[in-house]
Motif scaffolding. Structure first.
Motif, mmCIF file in Angstrom:
data_model
loop_
_atom_site.group_PDB
_atom_site.id
_atom_site.type_symbol
_atom_site.label_atom_id
_atom_site.label_comp_id
_atom_site.label_asym_id
_atom_site.label_seq_id
_atom_site.Cartn_x
_atom_site.Cartn_y
_atom_site.Cartn_z
ATOM 1 N N LEU A 198 1.036 -1.327 0.006
ATOM 2 C CA LEU A 198 0.007 -0.049 0.075
ATOM 3 C C LEU A 198 0.870 1.096 -0.054
ATOM 4 C CD1 LEU A 198 -2.983 1.133 0.458
ATOM 5 C CD2 LEU A 198 -2.485 1.167 3.040
ATOM 6 N N LEU A 199 0.483 2.354 -0.646
ATOM 7 C CA LEU A 199 1.069 3.602 -0.636
ATOM 8 C C LEU A 199 0.020 4.381 0.279
ATOM 9 C CD1 LEU A 199 3.023 5.643 -1.547
ATOM 10 C CD2 LEU A 199 1.236 6.327 -3.321
ATOM 11 N N LEU A 200 0.681 4.782 1.402
ATOM 12 C CA LEU A 200 0.237 5.426 2.689
ATOM 13 C C LEU A 200 0.997 6.715 3.033
ATOM 14 C CD1 LEU A 200 -2.225 5.208 4.660
ATOM 15 C CD2 LEU A 200 -0.430 3.895 6.293
ATOM 16 N N GLN A 201 0.196 7.559 2.700
ATOM 17 C CA GLN A 201 0.622 8.997 3.085
ATOM 18 C C GLN A 201 2.020 9.130 2.381
ATOM 19 O OE1 GLN A 201 -0.984 11.608 4.872
ATOM 20 N NE2 GLN A 201 -2.740 9.993 4.902
ATOM 21 N N ARG A 202 2.237 8.664 1.201
ATOM 22 C CA ARG A 202 3.198 9.125 0.139
ATOM 23 C C ARG A 202 4.381 8.224 0.631
ATOM 24 N NH1 ARG A 202 3.631 15.652 -1.315
ATOM 25 N NH2 ARG A 202 1.574 15.876 -1.741
ATOM 26 N N ARG A 203 4.156 7.255 1.488
ATOM 27 C CA ARG A 203 5.328 6.283 1.985
ATOM 28 C C ARG A 203 4.920 4.892 1.328
ATOM 29 N NH1 ARG A 203 9.214 7.175 5.807
ATOM 30 N NH2 ARG A 203 8.164 8.990 6.335
ATOM 31 N N CYS A 204 5.932 4.109 0.829
ATOM 32 C CA CYS A 204 5.607 2.858 0.581
ATOM 33 C C CYS A 204 5.785 1.850 1.604
ATOM 34 C CB CYS A 204 6.812 2.399 -0.518
ATOM 35 S SG CYS A 204 6.947 0.484 -1.141
ATOM 36 N N GLN A 205 4.586 1.011 1.923
ATOM 37 C CA GLN A 205 4.632 0.172 3.072
ATOM 38 C C GLN A 205 5.565 -0.847 3.157
ATOM 39 O OE1 GLN A 205 2.817 1.365 5.963
ATOM 40 N NE2 GLN A 205 3.299 3.082 4.611
ATOM 41 N N ALA A 206 6.223 -1.185 1.988
ATOM 42 C CA ALA A 206 7.072 -2.229 1.900
ATOM 43 C C ALA A 206 8.617 -1.804 2.177
ATOM 44 C CB ALA A 206 7.277 -2.891 0.320
ATOM 45 N N LEU A 209 10.070 3.659 2.794
ATOM 46 C CA LEU A 209 10.384 4.921 2.416
ATOM 47 C C LEU A 209 9.465 6.119 1.877
ATOM 48 C CD1 LEU A 209 13.911 3.893 0.638
ATOM 49 C CD2 LEU A 209 13.701 4.701 2.807
ATOM 50 N N GLU A 210 9.552 7.328 1.984
ATOM 51 C CA GLU A 210 8.743 8.484 1.545
ATOM 52 C C GLU A 210 9.225 8.581 0.104
ATOM 53 O OE1 GLU A 210 6.798 12.583 2.482
ATOM 54 O OE2 GLU A 210 8.300 11.553 3.916
ATOM 55 N N LEU A 211 8.085 8.447 -0.915
ATOM 56 C CA LEU A 211 8.382 8.925 -2.380
ATOM 57 C C LEU A 211 8.762 10.326 -2.439
ATOM 58 C CD1 LEU A 211 7.227 5.668 -2.420
ATOM 59 C CD2 LEU A 211 6.325 6.643 -4.711
ATOM 60 N N ASP A 212 9.740 10.872 -3.546
ATOM 61 C CA ASP A 212 9.844 12.221 -3.627
ATOM 62 C C ASP A 212 8.975 12.891 -4.419
ATOM 63 O OD1 ASP A 212 10.578 11.578 -6.443
ATOM 64 O OD2 ASP A 212 12.632 11.161 -6.081
ATOM 65 N N ARG A 213 8.978 14.206 -4.536
ATOM 66 C CA ARG A 213 8.172 14.903 -5.373
ATOM 67 C C ARG A 213 7.795 14.498 -6.771
ATOM 68 N NH1 ARG A 213 9.215 21.329 -3.537
ATOM 69 N NH2 ARG A 213 8.907 21.179 -1.339
ATOM 70 N N THR A 214 8.951 14.259 -7.510
ATOM 71 C CA THR A 214 8.811 13.871 -8.920
ATOM 72 C C THR A 214 7.981 12.412 -8.918
ATOM 73 O OG1 THR A 214 10.895 14.587 -9.396
ATOM 74 C CG2 THR A 214 9.967 12.963 -10.924
ATOM 75 N N ARG A 239 -2.559 2.172 -4.589
ATOM 76 C CA ARG A 239 -2.854 3.505 -4.460
ATOM 77 C C ARG A 239 -4.572 3.452 -3.708
ATOM 78 N NH1 ARG A 239 -2.361 6.171 -10.048
ATOM 79 N NH2 ARG A 239 -2.757 3.812 -10.794
ATOM 80 N N SER A 240 -4.703 4.406 -2.735
ATOM 81 C CA SER A 240 -5.890 4.570 -2.041
ATOM 82 C C SER A 240 -5.823 5.969 -1.639
ATOM 83 C CB SER A 240 -5.986 3.801 -0.607
ATOM 84 O OG SER A 240 -5.136 4.175 0.134
ATOM 85 N N LYS A 241 -7.332 6.302 -0.909
ATOM 86 C CA LYS A 241 -7.251 7.651 -0.463
ATOM 87 C C LYS A 241 -6.515 8.023 0.483
ATOM 88 C CE LYS A 241 -12.449 7.348 -1.421
ATOM 89 N NZ LYS A 241 -13.926 7.282 -0.740
ATOM 90 N N GLU A 242 -6.003 7.000 1.160
ATOM 91 C CA GLU A 242 -5.043 7.517 2.325
ATOM 92 C C GLU A 242 -3.535 7.932 1.775
ATOM 93 O OE1 GLU A 242 -7.135 4.872 2.558
ATOM 94 O OE2 GLU A 242 -8.400 6.353 3.620
ATOM 95 N N SER A 243 -3.496 7.627 0.254
ATOM 96 C CA SER A 243 -1.999 7.647 -0.463
ATOM 97 C C SER A 243 -1.236 8.951 -0.294
ATOM 98 C CB SER A 243 -2.136 6.990 -1.762
ATOM 99 O OG SER A 243 -2.357 5.501 -1.681
ATOM 100 N N GLY A 244 -2.091 10.154 0.047
ATOM 101 C CA GLY A 244 -1.473 11.489 0.012
ATOM 102 C C GLY A 244 -1.071 11.973 -1.415
ATOM 103 N N LEU A 245 -1.947 11.468 -2.505
ATOM 104 C CA LEU A 245 -1.649 11.929 -3.623
ATOM 105 C C LEU A 245 -2.459 13.338 -4.130
ATOM 106 C CD1 LEU A 245 -1.552 8.729 -5.786
ATOM 107 C CD2 LEU A 245 0.371 10.073 -4.719
#
Length: 245
Positions: A198-206, A209-214, A239-245
């Protein structure tokens, strides 16, 4: 690659099942009973070796005792014979002297043999205690080994049952996944240990790490049915509603 968002979300259920299977496999490999069994088996081997050693020593002493008993019996028989001859009729003075000398020699020989016999019997008594102790030690070591083996077998049985349930759940979860999506998931899982997260708040749960802006911009622009991956660890990102996109 395209896949319905709902199908992509189902990958998380599959990933959780696979994670549980991984944890079970790790638990199987790292059961504390494995190390305990190694130590217990070594203890049994040591106890067996010690028992063989003391039993062999006891057997050697038993043979020595039997040999001395035969020698003593021989000396006593010879002494009895000489005494009969010495007290018998028609014996000459020289023969009597010779017989008396031989009786004295036999008496000394018997005394030496009986002293040796007593010493060996004392050694045999001591080694007998060692034999009893070694047998008890071996029985205790074997009992401990049996108890650990039982605990190990019980733990493995529990793991087997849990794995059977998880594999059944996995088989039930597989239908409905597109072949290409499942293949991509399995490839990532083989490479990374995790196929989807899951991508949660811009952070990969695997990889956590938090993904950069790009990367976030690219994910935000990607259609909902586009299968996307974490730029850090490569797993499929759901991706979900909590992914922070």
């Amino acid at each position: 690659m395209k896949a319905d968002p709902a199908v992509q979300r189902r990958l998380l259920d599959l990933a959780e099942i696979d994670a549980e299977l991984t944890r079970l496999a790790h638990r199987r490999r790292n059961l504390p009973e494995h190390a305990e069994l190694t130590d217990a088996e070594a203890a049994v081997r040591t106890a067996k070796d010690k028992l063989v050693e003391v039993e062999t020593a006891a057997g050697d002493l038993d043979r020595d005792i039997r040999r001395i008993e035969r020698d003593v019996d021989g000396v006593r028989a010879r002494t009895e014979r000489d005494n009969k001859m010495l007290t018998g009729a028609g014996i000459g003075a020289k023969q009597a002297t010779d017989l008396q000398h031989e009786l004295e020699t036999l008496a000394r020989r018997q005394s030496v043999l009986e002293d040796e016999q007593l010493e060996i019997m004392e050694q045999r008594e001591a080694i007998g205690a060692d034999v009893d102790h070694s047998r008890a030690a071996l029985a205790s070591a074997e009992q401990k080994l049996s108890e650990i083996t039982g605990r190990r077998d019980s733990a493995i049985s529990d793991i087997d049952a849990a794995e059977t349930g998880r594999r059944r759940a996995r088989d039930e979860a597989l239908p409905g996944f597109p072949a290409d999506l499942l293949a991509a998931y399995d490839k990532r899982r083989e490479q990374r240990g995790v196929g989807a997260a899951l991508l949660l708040q811009r952070r990969c749960q695997a990889c956590r790490l938090e993904l950069d802006r790009t990367a976030i911009s690219e994910l935000r622009a990607a259609p909902d049915d586009e299968v996307v991956h974490c730029e850090e660890c490569g797993v499929i990102l759901v991706r979900s509603k909590e992914s922070g996109l």
